[in-house]
Scaffold this motif. Structure first.
Motif, short mmCIF file in Angstrom:
data_model
loop_
_atom_site.label_atom_id
_atom_site.label_comp_id
_atom_site.label_asym_id
_atom_site.label_seq_id
_atom_site.Cartn_x
_atom_site.Cartn_y
_atom_site.Cartn_z
N PHE A 198 0.83 -1.20 0.00
CA PHE A 198 0.00 0.00 0.00
C PHE A 198 0.87 1.26 0.00
O PHE A 198 0.63 2.20 -0.76
N ALA A 199 1.89 1.27 0.83
CA ALA A 199 2.69 2.48 1.01
C ALA A 199 3.67 2.76 -0.12
O ALA A 199 3.94 3.92 -0.45
N ALA A 200 4.19 1.71 -0.73
CA ALA A 200 5.30 1.85 -1.69
C ALA A 200 5.02 2.84 -2.82
O ALA A 200 5.85 3.70 -3.11
N PRO A 201 3.87 2.77 -3.51
CA PRO A 201 3.66 3.71 -4.62
C PRO A 201 3.24 5.11 -4.20
O PRO A 201 3.16 6.00 -5.05
N LEU A 202 2.99 5.32 -2.91
CA LEU A 202 2.46 6.61 -2.46
C LEU A 202 3.53 7.54 -1.89
O LEU A 202 3.40 8.76 -1.99
N ALA A 220 12.11 7.63 -2.41
CA ALA A 220 11.41 6.57 -3.14
C ALA A 220 12.22 6.07 -4.33
O ALA A 220 12.12 4.90 -4.71
N SER A 221 13.06 6.93 -4.90
CA SER A 221 13.87 6.53 -6.06
C SER A 221 14.87 5.43 -5.73
O SER A 221 15.35 4.73 -6.61
N GLU A 222 15.18 5.24 -4.42
CA GLU A 222 16.13 4.22 -4.01
C GLU A 222 15.45 2.97 -3.47
O GLU A 222 16.12 2.06 -2.95
N LEU A 223 14.13 2.90 -3.60
CA LEU A 223 13.39 1.81 -2.98
C LEU A 223 13.84 0.44 -3.49
O LEU A 223 14.05 -0.49 -2.70
N ALA A 224 13.98 0.30 -4.79
CA ALA A 224 14.38 -0.99 -5.35
C ALA A 224 15.75 -1.42 -4.83
O ALA A 224 15.97 -2.59 -4.49
#
Length: 236
Positions: A198-202, A220-224
């Motif tokens: 739920f949180a990841a794309p927001l 968020a750009s470093e999430l992967a």
């Protein structure tokens, strides 16, 4: 973008229990920050400390540049903060409409208080149940109502604690659309979430809290690139 919420070296206690050990974070206006971590890590206490709802606090908490560490909760709220606790706090004896109208408008409104018409457009379920008492609402409808009450006050910084927990996928999707809409309108949001999907794309930024400290902080750009680290920290 200006900084909406800034915390430096925040410590917080419940009685003699020292829960937060030097939390630092900064959220710009219009951003979404997600606090991740295991249960008991200190994420909810961070939100409660921001609102002045813990015991002793030490450090710095600035809301729109105003230091609030020594302020009582009712003064902090009027700087534009809205807190949606995990337990939601719906009044069972009041109807949906009465619950919605209950909170007063903030003195220092930085966001235009959302009208009932706009709230019902965002949450059609609430429009259909506006005359129903709180006890008759589903868990998802109660969660919608808890967030909607904040939007009625004129708050522009929303502190949301586990709003997706235990809800049906269709309700979770509606809440995700709500957050996307509010973000586009300039609201600043700090979320505590266990539901990573739920949180990841927001979120624009993520922080991992462990034992009352921030152990990871990244955009968020470093999430992967951080996924393997998150798997270990969150025991996914």
């Amino acid at each position: 973008m200006s900084v909406a919420l800034e915390i430096k070296d925040l410590h917080a206690w419940y009685g003699e229990s020292h829960i937060l050990h030097g939390i630092n974070l900064s959220v710009k206006k219009g951003q979404v920050l997600t606090l991740l971590g295991r249960n008991g890590a200190g994420r909810t206490t961070t939100l409660r400390a921001i609102m002045g709802l813990t015991g002793r606090r030490k450090g710095s908490i600035r809301v729109h540049g105003v230091e609030t560490i020594d302020m009582p909760t009712h003064h902090i709220t009027h700087l534009g903060l809205g807190y949606c606790p995990e337990e939601r706090g719906i009044f069972a004896s009041l109807t949906t409409e009465e619950n919605l109208r209950l909170p007063p408008l903030l003195k220092n409104q930085r966001a235009k208080p959302m009208s009932e018409a706009d709230i019902y457009a965002m949450f059609p379920n609430l429009a259909e149940r506006k005359n129903s008492p709180g006890t008759r609402l589903s868990g998802g409808e109660q969660q919608m109502l808890a967030v909607a009450r904040i939007l009625r006050t004129g708050a522009d910084i929303l502190l949301l604690d586990e709003i997706s927990e235990g809800l049906a996928p269709v309700i979770v999707q509606a809440l995700a659309r709500m957050i996307t809409t509010l973000k586009s309108q300039g609201f600043t949001i700090v979320m505590v979430e266990q539901n990573f999907r739920f949180a990841a794309p927001l979120a624009d930024h993520f922080m991992v809290v462990e034992h009352g400290e921030v152990v990871e902080s990244f955009p968020a750009s470093e999430l992967a690139a951080k996924q393997a680290v998150l798997d270990v920290l969150l025991s996914v």
